[in-house]
Design a protein around this motif. Sequence first.
Motif, PDB file in Angstrom:
ATOM      1  N   MET A 171       0.809  -1.088   0.121  1.00  0.00           N
ATOM      2  CA  MET A 171       0.010   0.026   0.101  1.00  0.00           C
ATOM      3  C   MET A 171       0.805   1.220   0.118  1.00  0.00           C
ATOM      4  SD  MET A 171      -2.587   1.371   2.887  1.00  0.00           S
ATOM      5  CE  MET A 171      -1.142   1.814   3.992  1.00  0.00           C
ATOM      6  N   LEU A 172       1.961   1.299   0.729  1.00  0.00           N
ATOM      7  CA  LEU A 172       2.834   2.351   0.896  1.00  0.00           C
ATOM      8  C   LEU A 172       3.383   2.620  -0.378  1.00  0.00           C
ATOM      9  CD1 LEU A 172       4.268   2.225   4.511  1.00  0.00           C
ATOM     10  CD2 LEU A 172       2.415   3.514   3.803  1.00  0.00           C
ATOM     11  N   LYS A 173       3.971   1.579  -1.185  1.00  0.00           N
ATOM     12  CA  LYS A 173       4.671   1.786  -2.229  1.00  0.00           C
ATOM     13  C   LYS A 173       3.623   2.216  -3.490  1.00  0.00           C
ATOM     14  CE  LYS A 173       8.222  -1.695  -1.625  1.00  0.00           C
ATOM     15  NZ  LYS A 173       8.830  -2.926  -1.882  1.00  0.00           N
ATOM     16  N   SER A 174       2.388   1.866  -3.469  1.00  0.00           N
ATOM     17  CA  SER A 174       1.291   2.256  -4.288  1.00  0.00           C
ATOM     18  C   SER A 174       1.373   3.927  -4.197  1.00  0.00           C
ATOM     19  CB  SER A 174       0.090   1.568  -4.143  1.00  0.00           C
ATOM     20  OG  SER A 174       0.224   0.213  -4.234  1.00  0.00           O
ATOM     21  N   ILE A 175       1.452   4.278  -3.046  1.00  0.00           N
ATOM     22  CA  ILE A 175       1.090   5.710  -2.545  1.00  0.00           C
ATOM     23  C   ILE A 175       2.202   6.401  -3.033  1.00  0.00           C
ATOM     24  CG2 ILE A 175       0.956   7.302  -0.752  1.00  0.00           C
ATOM     25  CD1 ILE A 175      -0.776   5.563   0.958  1.00  0.00           C
ATOM     26  N   TYR A 176       3.616   6.010  -2.893  1.00  0.00           N
ATOM     27  CA  TYR A 176       4.524   6.700  -3.425  1.00  0.00           C
ATOM     28  C   TYR A 176       4.955   6.317  -4.953  1.00  0.00           C
ATOM     29  CZ  TYR A 176       7.942   3.488  -1.143  1.00  0.00           C
ATOM     30  OH  TYR A 176       8.769   2.393  -0.959  1.00  0.00           O
ATOM     31  N   LYS A 177       4.145   5.607  -5.399  1.00  0.00           N
ATOM     32  CA  LYS A 177       4.465   5.451  -6.959  1.00  0.00           C
ATOM     33  C   LYS A 177       5.442   4.416  -7.260  1.00  0.00           C
ATOM     34  CE  LYS A 177       3.688   8.569  -9.868  1.00  0.00           C
ATOM     35  NZ  LYS A 177       3.063   9.375 -11.011  1.00  0.00           N
ATOM     36  N   SER A 178       5.959   3.826  -6.190  1.00  0.00           N
ATOM     37  CA  SER A 178       7.018   2.765  -6.789  1.00  0.00           C
ATOM     38  C   SER A 178       6.113   1.423  -7.560  1.00  0.00           C
ATOM     39  CB  SER A 178       7.671   2.321  -5.451  1.00  0.00           C
ATOM     40  OG  SER A 178       8.577   1.271  -5.795  1.00  0.00           O
ATOM     41  N   LEU A 179       5.061   1.119  -6.845  1.00  0.00           N
ATOM     42  CA  LEU A 179       4.331   0.218  -7.772  1.00  0.00           C
ATOM     43  C   LEU A 179       3.199   0.875  -8.373  1.00  0.00           C
ATOM     44  CD1 LEU A 179       3.965  -2.634  -4.973  1.00  0.00           C
ATOM     45  CD2 LEU A 179       5.391  -2.805  -7.005  1.00  0.00           C
ATOM     46  N   PRO A 180       2.723   0.467  -9.648  1.00  0.00           N
ATOM     47  CA  PRO A 180       1.563   0.986 -10.303  1.00  0.00           C
ATOM     48  C   PRO A 180       0.399   0.263  -9.564  1.00  0.00           C
ATOM     49  CG  PRO A 180       2.455  -0.934 -11.694  1.00  0.00           C
ATOM     50  CD  PRO A 180       3.476  -0.693 -10.278  1.00  0.00           C
ATOM     51  N   THR A 181      -0.624   1.696  -9.572  1.00  0.00           N
ATOM     52  CA  THR A 181      -1.908   1.321  -8.748  1.00  0.00           C
ATOM     53  C   THR A 181      -3.001   0.864 -10.033  1.00  0.00           C
ATOM     54  OG1 THR A 181      -2.225   3.779  -8.945  1.00  0.00           O
ATOM     55  CG2 THR A 181      -1.673   2.498  -6.628  1.00  0.00           C
ATOM     56  N   HIS A 182      -4.066   0.234  -9.405  1.00  0.00           N
ATOM     57  CA  HIS A 182      -4.821  -0.371 -10.396  1.00  0.00           C
ATOM     58  C   HIS A 182      -5.916   0.647 -10.402  1.00  0.00           C
ATOM     59  CE1 HIS A 182      -8.217  -3.567 -11.298  1.00  0.00           C
ATOM     60  NE2 HIS A 182      -7.262  -3.117 -12.517  1.00  0.00           N
ATOM     61  N   LYS A 183      -6.489   1.305  -9.447  1.00  0.00           N
ATOM     62  CA  LYS A 183      -7.556   2.071  -9.125  1.00  0.00           C
ATOM     63  C   LYS A 183      -7.324   2.876  -8.019  1.00  0.00           C
ATOM     64  CE  LYS A 183     -12.202   1.013  -8.703  1.00  0.00           C
ATOM     65  NZ  LYS A 183     -13.207  -0.075  -8.522  1.00  0.00           N
ATOM     66  N   GLY A 184      -8.208   4.068  -7.885  1.00  0.00           N
ATOM     67  CA  GLY A 184      -8.067   4.799  -6.640  1.00  0.00           C
ATOM     68  C   GLY A 184      -7.379   6.265  -6.939  1.00  0.00           C
ATOM     69  N   THR A 185      -7.485   7.061  -6.015  1.00  0.00           N
ATOM     70  CA  THR A 185      -6.871   8.404  -6.005  1.00  0.00           C
ATOM     71  C   THR A 185      -5.655   8.573  -4.866  1.00  0.00           C
ATOM     72  OG1 THR A 185      -8.705   9.501  -5.244  1.00  0.00           O
ATOM     73  CG2 THR A 185      -8.522   9.500  -7.676  1.00  0.00           C
ATOM     74  N   VAL A 186      -4.890   9.484  -5.056  1.00  0.00           N
ATOM     75  CA  VAL A 186      -3.825   9.788  -3.936  1.00  0.00           C
ATOM     76  C   VAL A 186      -3.647  11.079  -4.031  1.00  0.00           C
ATOM     77  CG1 VAL A 186      -1.692   9.360  -2.841  1.00  0.00           C
ATOM     78  CG2 VAL A 186      -2.697   7.579  -3.934  1.00  0.00           C
TER      79      VAL A 186
ATOM     80  N   LEU B 226      -0.904  10.481  -8.490  1.00  0.00           N
ATOM     81  CA  LEU B 226      -0.805   9.438  -9.380  1.00  0.00           C
ATOM     82  C   LEU B 226      -0.708   9.939 -10.782  1.00  0.00           C
ATOM     83  CD1 LEU B 226      -3.441   6.721  -7.940  1.00  0.00           C
ATOM     84  CD2 LEU B 226      -0.984   6.848  -7.606  1.00  0.00           C
ATOM     85  N   LYS B 227      -0.922  11.391 -10.837  1.00  0.00           N
ATOM     86  CA  LYS B 227      -0.798  11.982 -12.203  1.00  0.00           C
ATOM     87  C   LYS B 227       0.348  12.986 -12.028  1.00  0.00           C
ATOM     88  CE  LYS B 227      -5.824  11.429 -13.476  1.00  0.00           C
ATOM     89  NZ  LYS B 227      -6.891  12.002 -13.059  1.00  0.00           N
ATOM     90  N   THR B 228       1.084  13.075 -11.148  1.00  0.00           N
ATOM     91  CA  THR B 228       2.180  13.936 -11.187  1.00  0.00           C
ATOM     92  C   THR B 228       3.687  13.219 -11.468  1.00  0.00           C
ATOM     93  OG1 THR B 228       0.836  15.067  -9.714  1.00  0.00           O
ATOM     94  CG2 THR B 228       3.358  15.754  -9.690  1.00  0.00           C
ATOM     95  N   SER B 229       4.441  13.975 -12.004  1.00  0.00           N
ATOM     96  CA  SER B 229       5.682  13.311 -12.327  1.00  0.00           C
ATOM     97  C   SER B 229       6.562  13.139 -11.047  1.00  0.00           C
ATOM     98  CB  SER B 229       6.705  14.414 -13.093  1.00  0.00           C
ATOM     99  OG  SER B 229       7.172  15.388 -12.342  1.00  0.00           O
ATOM    100  N   GLN B 230       7.401  12.007 -11.019  1.00  0.00           N
ATOM    101  CA  GLN B 230       8.099  11.503 -10.064  1.00  0.00           C
ATOM    102  C   GLN B 230       8.795  12.447  -9.322  1.00  0.00           C
ATOM    103  OE1 GLN B 230       7.412   8.050  -9.631  1.00  0.00           O
ATOM    104  NE2 GLN B 230       7.830   8.357  -7.485  1.00  0.00           N
ATOM    105  N   LYS B 231       9.471  13.525  -9.995  1.00  0.00           N
ATOM    106  CA  LYS B 231      10.449  14.488  -9.588  1.00  0.00           C
ATOM    107  C   LYS B 231       9.578  15.403  -8.813  1.00  0.00           C
ATOM    108  CE  LYS B 231      13.927  17.753 -10.877  1.00  0.00           C
ATOM    109  NZ  LYS B 231      15.043  17.220 -10.856  1.00  0.00           N
ATOM    110  N   LYS B 232       8.370  15.957  -9.116  1.00  0.00           N
ATOM    111  CA  LYS B 232       7.413  16.782  -8.590  1.00  0.00           C
ATOM    112  C   LYS B 232       6.936  16.339  -7.089  1.00  0.00           C
ATOM    113  CE  LYS B 232       6.192  20.609 -11.134  1.00  0.00           C
ATOM    114  NZ  LYS B 232       5.568  20.291 -12.445  1.00  0.00           N
ATOM    115  N   ILE B 233       6.668  15.220  -7.247  1.00  0.00           N
ATOM    116  CA  ILE B 233       6.246  14.078  -5.905  1.00  0.00           C
ATOM    117  C   ILE B 233       7.398  14.375  -4.912  1.00  0.00           C
ATOM    118  CG2 ILE B 233       5.693  12.084  -5.103  1.00  0.00           C
ATOM    119  CD1 ILE B 233       4.283  11.398  -7.854  1.00  0.00           C
ATOM    120  N   SER B 234       8.525  14.045  -5.426  1.00  0.00           N
ATOM    121  CA  SER B 234       9.792  14.016  -4.546  1.00  0.00           C
ATOM    122  C   SER B 234      10.042  15.107  -3.816  1.00  0.00           C
ATOM    123  CB  SER B 234      10.949  13.175  -5.071  1.00  0.00           C
ATOM    124  OG  SER B 234      11.336  13.858  -6.063  1.00  0.00           O
ATOM    125  N   GLN B 235       9.475  16.345  -4.355  1.00  0.00           N
ATOM    126  CA  GLN B 235       9.924  17.528  -3.995  1.00  0.00           C
ATOM    127  C   GLN B 235       9.166  17.678  -2.638  1.00  0.00           C
ATOM    128  OE1 GLN B 235       9.465  20.156  -7.171  1.00  0.00           O
ATOM    129  NE2 GLN B 235      11.241  19.724  -7.945  1.00  0.00           N
TER     130      GLN B 235
END
Lengths: 253, 360
Positions: free
Chosen positions: A44-59, A67-76
């Motif tokens: 679940m945690l990995k899905s939240i920080y997008k290390s694993l692809p999620t099947h459904k839902g929003t974060v 889930l729709k933002t680039s990894q770089k922006k998230i990591s800031q």
Amino acid sequence: MQLIVESLETKLGKKEIVKNISLLVENQKFVGVVGPNGCGKSTMLKSIYKSLPTHKGTVVLGDMDVLKTSQKKISQKLGVVGQFNEMYFDLTVEQMVLLGRTPHKKLLEVDNQADIDIVENALKQTNLLDYKDRSYLSLSGGEKQRTILARTIAQQPQFMILDEPTNHLDIRYQLEILQCVKKLNIGILAALHDLETAAQYCDYLYAMKDGRIYTSGTPEEVLTPETISELYQIKCETYKNPITNQLGFVYQI
Amino acid sequence: MNMEKGSSVRQKQIFYVFVLFFLLCAIAITAVYSVSIGQVSIPFQQSMQIVLHTITNGHLGSLDQVESDSYTNIIMQVRMPRVVFALLIGMGLSLCGVVMQAIVQNPLADPYILGISSGGSLGATFAILVGFGSGTVLAQFGVAFGAFAGAMATSILVLVLSSIGGKVTSIKLVLSGVVIGALCSSLSSLVIFFANDAEGIKSVTFWTMGSLASSSWSKVPIMAIVVLAGCFLFLFQHRVLNTMLLGDESAITLGINLSVFRKLYMIIAALITGTMVAYSGMIGFVGLIIPHICRGLFGSDHKRLMPASLLFGGLFLMWADVLSRVLVANVELPIGILTSVIGCPLFIYMIVKKGYNFGG
């Protein structure tokens, strides 16, 4: 910054690991996730920080759709302290922590004095100033984990996810790490395996079983003998520790 | 206490800059020494005057003391391209070595790990023993084309194979490289088995030992553009390269998607390696050992590792070339033999003396 997760579902291969999970971490709250091994905490945690692809839902983190933002922006905004990983090449503690500045840097940008100061500060908060020039691979487990925490602090996140950060650590290091995280005063979502620490540090708890939220509430509400017995398949009694005034647990098979 | 620490960091920095400066000087001196030896022995002094005179277009150095007019020609036309080639290939090999080791997060990696060596060998073997047929356009490029095509084809195949099922991970890369490499090796053996050509088989063997003998000014531009562009690019990639050492999981949380960078870096490294293999055959060991020696001296931070490895790799191959020409009189040893013979003791010295533990 607050985190809202809604109806999150994650599959590994064909198997559904995280099933329709919704949770909320309010601004500056320390929220814990407890549950037996294999219940889907890490997934679940990995899905939240997008290390694993999620099947459904929003974060949603603050006003950012994760889930729709680039990894770089998230990591800031979002820092993660994961479980141990193997490394075959060595870096010094300082170089390791300096890598925490990566999200804030353009591809060709070099580290400046401000970055060095931020790193210095992160090392101070984690009691690692004397370890600056030590090689990372020569450190003990607790020191390694503190280095990773320092790296995440240097990332200057507004929200932090911790995946069993105190796993394999001795009591002193466990307390040091959690103490330090608590002092950051940002939103925290942490998977914890020790119920006493969960009771001691968390403002709110989610209990997970078989990929679903079993129950949630304050530690006193969640950590009842019935819930714990159901979650971990053991007999359990709780009591108030006369010395710390915290929740205490006694387990039996 | 803090001041002492500050000064030790500064001392390290001064040491590093000093070493880079020393390497640059050593490369210059080696270049002049290298062009002065050969069948016609030209005194070092005169070589230096000739090189200075030609490079500065007559502003520095004078040709007054030079004994023979043909010296200038021998040095600048015959020997200089070879020295430049040695420098470029040495730089290219250690560059690709550093990058590959980071990509697959494994200290055993070298530029040839992705099956490039066996792919290149297969291409070269095919070109030498079977040929592309006379009169075709391909025939003109011959072995160089075969080797380059083979190297590129295998690296693309390895990349495709390791992308199956989503992310390109380091383990998938190494395994795919080994599998494709084994396939190419056996195909090469098959070609050799059916070829009834003793002379051809000998050239194949020579090719796999590496040689700088085919260097000429006409080949330098391509080589220089490919290698120098690669060096320039990767000199500024230290942040991503460092993050690669942490592994996929940590890199993602630092905002870097390693899968993408792995593919990109691999294609660039394969292009550089393919070009080098086409012109000089297989020169082993440099790409494996130079990065390790530099790690032992300066640590794994790519910001320092990269420049040092480039210069050290270039210097190393220049000396391997010099030795390959002077060790046995009138015979030019294959340079691939020399790189291992000098490289091994250097590496053992690192392990024994510096307590270096292979990057880990």
